[in-house]
Design an enzyme around this catalytic site. Structure first.
Site, PDB file in Angstrom:
ATOM      1  N   ASP A   1      -4.400  -4.616   5.822  1.00 33.91           N
ATOM      2  CA  ASP A   1      -4.828  -5.524   4.758  1.00 33.91           C
ATOM      3  C   ASP A   1      -3.683  -6.486   4.450  1.00 33.91           C
ATOM      4  O   ASP A   1      -2.516  -6.104   4.443  1.00 33.91           O
ATOM      5  CB  ASP A   1      -5.201  -4.729   3.505  1.00 33.91           C
ATOM      6  CG  ASP A   1      -5.814  -5.607   2.424  1.00 33.91           C
ATOM      7  OD1 ASP A   1      -6.406  -6.647   2.760  1.00 33.91           O
ATOM      8  OD2 ASP A   1      -5.699  -5.239   1.238  1.00 33.91           O
TER       9      ASP A   1
ATOM     10  N   SER B   1       0.861  -1.181   0.000  1.00 34.31           N
ATOM     11  CA  SER B   1       0.000   0.000   0.000  1.00 34.31           C
ATOM     12  C   SER B   1       0.900   1.235   0.000  1.00 34.31           C
ATOM     13  O   SER B   1       1.834   1.314  -0.795  1.00 34.31           O
ATOM     14  CB  SER B   1      -0.934  -0.032   1.214  1.00 34.31           C
ATOM     15  OG  SER B   1      -1.895   0.991   1.160  1.00 34.31           O
TER      16      SER B   1
ATOM     17  N   HIS C   1      -2.415  -1.174  -3.349  1.00 40.08           N
ATOM     18  CA  HIS C   1      -3.475  -0.196  -3.134  1.00 40.08           C
ATOM     19  C   HIS C   1      -3.094   1.095  -3.848  1.00 40.08           C
ATOM     20  O   HIS C   1      -2.234   1.847  -3.388  1.00 40.08           O
ATOM     21  CB  HIS C   1      -3.637   0.103  -1.640  1.00 40.08           C
ATOM     22  CG  HIS C   1      -4.096  -1.066  -0.841  1.00 40.08           C
ATOM     23  ND1 HIS C   1      -3.945  -1.139   0.523  1.00 40.08           N
ATOM     24  CD2 HIS C   1      -4.707  -2.217  -1.200  1.00 40.08           C
ATOM     25  CE1 HIS C   1      -4.447  -2.281   0.964  1.00 40.08           C
ATOM     26  NE2 HIS C   1      -4.915  -2.948  -0.062  1.00 40.08           N
TER      27      HIS C   1
END
Length: 339
Positions: free
Chosen positions: A136, A17, A44
């Site tokens: 995540d 991310s 992400h």
């Protein structure tokens, strides 16, 4: 009985991310040009940024770097990136792209990719968690560990944003924390090494993978996975089921939205913020409408009562403004990578 050594490590799944683009530059530049493994990446990135990332990272990799297409074959020596707004998952020998519900407030999310590697690759899989905010990938890393896969984590001290690597290490204490400069060398050394044959996949991992692919989201499945919680899904307002997954507390609704406890907290904060502004708008509108009614009322007593009601709405509006002003800023999950 010990399982026979009949397979080789041949699949690398990577999740990242905020701050992960710079990590990917280093990692891909050092992966062997003849790497005997396929590489699948979920990053992400807002909007169509993942397609831009593919173009940028081609310059740093001797491997083929492509954006995923539904049904495409998974081949060795290729790096496949998840495209925007769909979950990327591994099938038997091909890629699935599914527009399932958001997980941890993202689509694509890392957990579905890692969970699919657990189901379809098992001991053959190597999971890698890079820099990022929140957590995540932690549940997916646990799924991979439970099916015998290796889990590698960019060492938090070498990550621009250490939250995601640290969360993965908490979820899978057996995971190996490796400096980003050394991560590719570790992958190069593991790829193509003998591994034991995969064990049967735990039923709950398989069920959650089906849910991510819009194949099995139902109240019956959620009842099998977990217990009802007192919370509602911030995305669809459905009831949430609570899953105790080792050290992780997670939630799912029957339409498929999934959260860690941290991502649920972040989404509830956003929902509350939106609700406060909606209520503020409604109060201002009510005060204005009641004053308009007062202007058009002939009776003095009726006009007085309406003006008093408008003042009460004004007082509530001031309280709401104070509440909004005093709230702490929300930490965004959707930080763009360091282009």
């Amino acid at each position: 009985m010990d399982r026979a050594v009949t397979h080789r490590a041949d699949t690398v799944v990577i999740g990242g991310s905020a701050g992960s683009l710079s990590a990917l530059r280093i990692l891909l530049s050092k992966l062997s040009a003849d790497l005997p493994a396929s590489v699948l990446v979920c990053q992400h990135v807002p909007g169509r940024g993942s397609l831009r990332a593919v173009d940028l990272l081609r310059k740093y990799s001797t491997l083929s770097v492509v954006a995923a297409e539904d049904g495409m074959e998974i081949v060795q020596g290729q790096v496949i990136f998840a495209p925007p707004d769909v979950h990327m998952m591994i099938g038997h020998e091909h890629v699935h792209l599914r527009r399932g519900a958001h997980e941890n407030n993202f689509r694509p999310a890392i957990d579905p990719l890692f969970r699919s590697a657990a189901v379809y690759r098992g001991t053959r899989a190597i999971g890698v968690i890079l820099s990022g905010l929140m957590d995540d990938g932690s549940a997916g890393a646990r799924a991979m560990h439970r099916t015998g896969g290796r889990v590698l984590v960019q060492s938090p001290e070498t990550a621009d944003f250490p939250d995601m690597p640290s969360a993965a290490l908490d979820a899978v204490p057996e995971a190996e924390a490796i400096a980003i400069e050394d991560l590719a060398a570790e992958i190069n050394s593991i790829a193509d090494t003998p591994v034991v044959s995969p064990a049967p996949v735990p039923w709950d991992i398989g069920v959650e993978l089906k849910i991510s692919g819009l194949e099995g989201a139902s109240m019956e499945n959620e009842n099998r996975l977990c217990q009802l919680s007192p919370y509602n899904c911030p995305h669809c307002n459905g009831v949430l089921w609570q899953i105790e997954d080792g050290p992780l507390t997670r939630f799912r609704c029957h339409t498929g939205h999934a959260y860690t406890i941290n991502s649920l907290n972040e989404m509830q904060e956003r929902a509350l913020d939106e609700s406060l502004f909606s209520t503020l708008r409604a109060h201002r509108g009510r005060a204005a409408l009641i004053r308009e009614m007062a202007k058009k009322t002939s009776g003095s007593e009726s006009r007085r009562r309406l003006e008093e009601r408008a003042k009460l709405y004004d007082e509530d509006t001031k309280r709401l403004e104070e509440i909004i002003q005093n709230r702490k800023p929300i930490l965004s999950l959707h930080d763009a990578p360091d282009w």
